[in-house]
Design a protein around this motif. Structure first.
Motif, short mmCIF file in Angstrom:
data_model
loop_
_atom_site.label_atom_id
_atom_site.label_comp_id
_atom_site.label_asym_id
_atom_site.label_seq_id
_atom_site.Cartn_x
_atom_site.Cartn_y
_atom_site.Cartn_z
N LEU A 280 0.83 -1.21 0.00
CA LEU A 280 0.00 0.00 0.00
C LEU A 280 0.86 1.26 0.00
CD1 LEU A 280 -2.74 -1.06 2.58
CD2 LEU A 280 -2.88 -1.10 0.09
N VAL A 281 1.97 1.22 0.73
CA VAL A 281 2.90 2.36 0.76
C VAL A 281 3.51 2.56 -0.63
CG1 VAL A 281 5.09 3.20 1.69
CG2 VAL A 281 3.38 2.21 3.22
N LYS A 282 3.96 1.48 -1.26
CA LYS A 282 4.52 1.58 -2.61
C LYS A 282 3.53 2.24 -3.55
CE LYS A 282 5.67 -2.53 -3.89
NZ LYS A 282 6.24 -3.74 -4.49
N ASP A 283 2.29 1.79 -3.50
CA ASP A 283 1.26 2.35 -4.37
C ASP A 283 1.01 3.83 -4.06
OD1 ASP A 283 -0.82 1.96 -6.39
OD2 ASP A 283 -2.20 2.33 -4.73
N ALA A 284 1.01 4.18 -2.79
CA ALA A 284 0.75 5.56 -2.39
C ALA A 284 1.79 6.53 -2.93
CB ALA A 284 0.68 5.66 -0.86
N PHE A 285 3.01 6.08 -3.05
CA PHE A 285 4.10 6.94 -3.54
C PHE A 285 4.42 6.72 -5.02
CE2 PHE A 285 4.80 7.25 0.99
CZ PHE A 285 5.21 8.56 1.15
N GLY A 286 3.79 5.74 -5.64
CA GLY A 286 4.09 5.43 -7.04
C GLY A 286 5.42 4.74 -7.20
N ALA A 287 5.87 4.04 -6.16
CA ALA A 287 7.16 3.35 -6.20
C ALA A 287 7.01 1.98 -6.86
CB ALA A 287 7.71 3.18 -4.79
N LYS B 171 13.92 -5.14 8.49
CA LYS B 171 13.67 -5.45 9.89
C LYS B 171 12.17 -5.56 10.12
CE LYS B 171 17.69 -3.32 12.03
NZ LYS B 171 18.10 -2.32 13.02
N LYS B 172 11.76 -6.63 10.75
CA LYS B 172 10.33 -6.84 11.02
C LYS B 172 9.76 -5.73 11.90
CE LYS B 172 7.03 -9.88 10.42
NZ LYS B 172 6.39 -9.99 9.16
N ASP B 173 10.59 -5.19 12.79
CA ASP B 173 10.09 -4.14 13.67
C ASP B 173 9.99 -2.78 12.98
OD1 ASP B 173 12.84 -3.83 13.58
OD2 ASP B 173 13.08 -3.45 15.71
N ASN B 174 10.27 -2.71 11.69
CA ASN B 174 10.10 -1.48 10.92
C ASN B 174 8.69 -1.34 10.34
OD1 ASN B 174 12.67 -0.56 11.34
ND2 ASN B 174 13.39 -0.87 9.27
N ASN B 175 7.82 -2.32 10.59
CA ASN B 175 6.47 -2.26 10.04
C ASN B 175 5.69 -1.04 10.52
OD1 ASN B 175 6.80 -4.51 8.46
ND2 ASN B 175 5.92 -5.91 9.96
N TRP B 176 6.09 -0.48 11.65
CA TRP B 176 5.42 0.71 12.15
C TRP B 176 5.57 1.87 11.16
CZ3 TRP B 176 8.04 5.23 12.90
CH2 TRP B 176 9.43 5.16 12.96
N GLU C 224 2.77 1.79 8.70
CA GLU C 224 1.53 2.24 9.34
C GLU C 224 1.49 3.76 9.46
OE1 GLU C 224 -1.09 0.40 10.08
OE2 GLU C 224 -0.04 -1.40 9.38
N VAL C 225 2.59 4.36 9.87
CA VAL C 225 2.65 5.81 10.04
C VAL C 225 2.47 6.52 8.70
CG1 VAL C 225 4.17 7.74 10.66
CG2 VAL C 225 3.99 5.76 12.16
N LEU C 226 3.14 6.03 7.67
CA LEU C 226 3.02 6.65 6.34
C LEU C 226 1.59 6.56 5.82
CD1 LEU C 226 6.34 5.43 4.70
CD2 LEU C 226 5.73 7.79 5.29
N LEU C 227 0.94 5.45 6.04
CA LEU C 227 -0.44 5.30 5.59
C LEU C 227 -1.40 6.18 6.41
CD1 LEU C 227 -0.44 1.47 4.97
CD2 LEU C 227 -0.47 3.27 3.22
N ASP C 228 -1.18 6.23 7.71
CA ASP C 228 -2.05 7.04 8.57
C ASP C 228 -1.87 8.54 8.32
OD1 ASP C 228 -3.07 4.78 9.75
OD2 ASP C 228 -1.85 4.93 11.56
N ALA C 229 -0.67 8.96 7.96
CA ALA C 229 -0.37 10.38 7.77
C ALA C 229 -0.59 10.85 6.33
CB ALA C 229 1.07 10.67 8.18
N GLN C 230 -1.04 9.97 5.47
CA GLN C 230 -1.22 10.33 4.06
C GLN C 230 -2.20 11.49 3.92
OE1 GLN C 230 -2.04 7.00 1.57
NE2 GLN C 230 -2.39 8.22 -0.24
N PRO C 231 -1.78 12.56 3.23
CA PRO C 231 -2.67 13.71 3.04
C PRO C 231 -3.89 13.35 2.19
CG PRO C 231 -0.43 14.20 2.28
CD PRO C 231 -0.48 12.74 2.62
#
Length: 98
Positions: free
Chosen positions: A49-56, A66-71, A74-81
């Motif tokens: 979803l993040v890739k799609d949001a940025f067109g990456a 790192k598995k603990d980078n999944n946050w 979440e932050v990028l999706l929640d903060a999407q304008p």
């Protein structure tokens, strides 16, 4: 699960029904899966979803290895304008993407 069963048995005139749930296959139950066209639950990869949001096209491994980078996803999706994120000028989303 009763609401899902009700929705699956309602007439949809050829329309598909997509059910979003935090439940796994075991929790949904055989009754629901028996009525589904493709009886499986597919997890949503937040990084897709993040890739799609940025067109990456790809993600820098420093973001995802790192598995603990999944946050971060979440932050990028929640903060999407409201209008969405500005599209990348390149194809790789990294911590330094421009």
């Amino acid at each position: 699960m009763l609401a899902i069963l009700a929705a699956l048995t309602d007439r949809r005139d050829g329309q598909y029904l997509v059910v979003l749930t935090p439940c796994d296959t075991r929790e949904v139950g055989e009754s629901v899966l028996a009525l589904a066209l493709h009886p499986e639950i597919k997890p949503v990869d937040r990084w897709d979803l993040v890739k799609d949001a940025f067109g990456a096209v790809t993600l820098d491994q420093a973001l995802t290895k790192k598995k603990d980078n999944n946050w971060i996803a979440e932050v990028l999706l929640d903060a999407q304008p409201a209008g969405g994120w500005r599209r990348l000028s390149g194809t790789v989303l990294s911590r330094l993407a421009r």
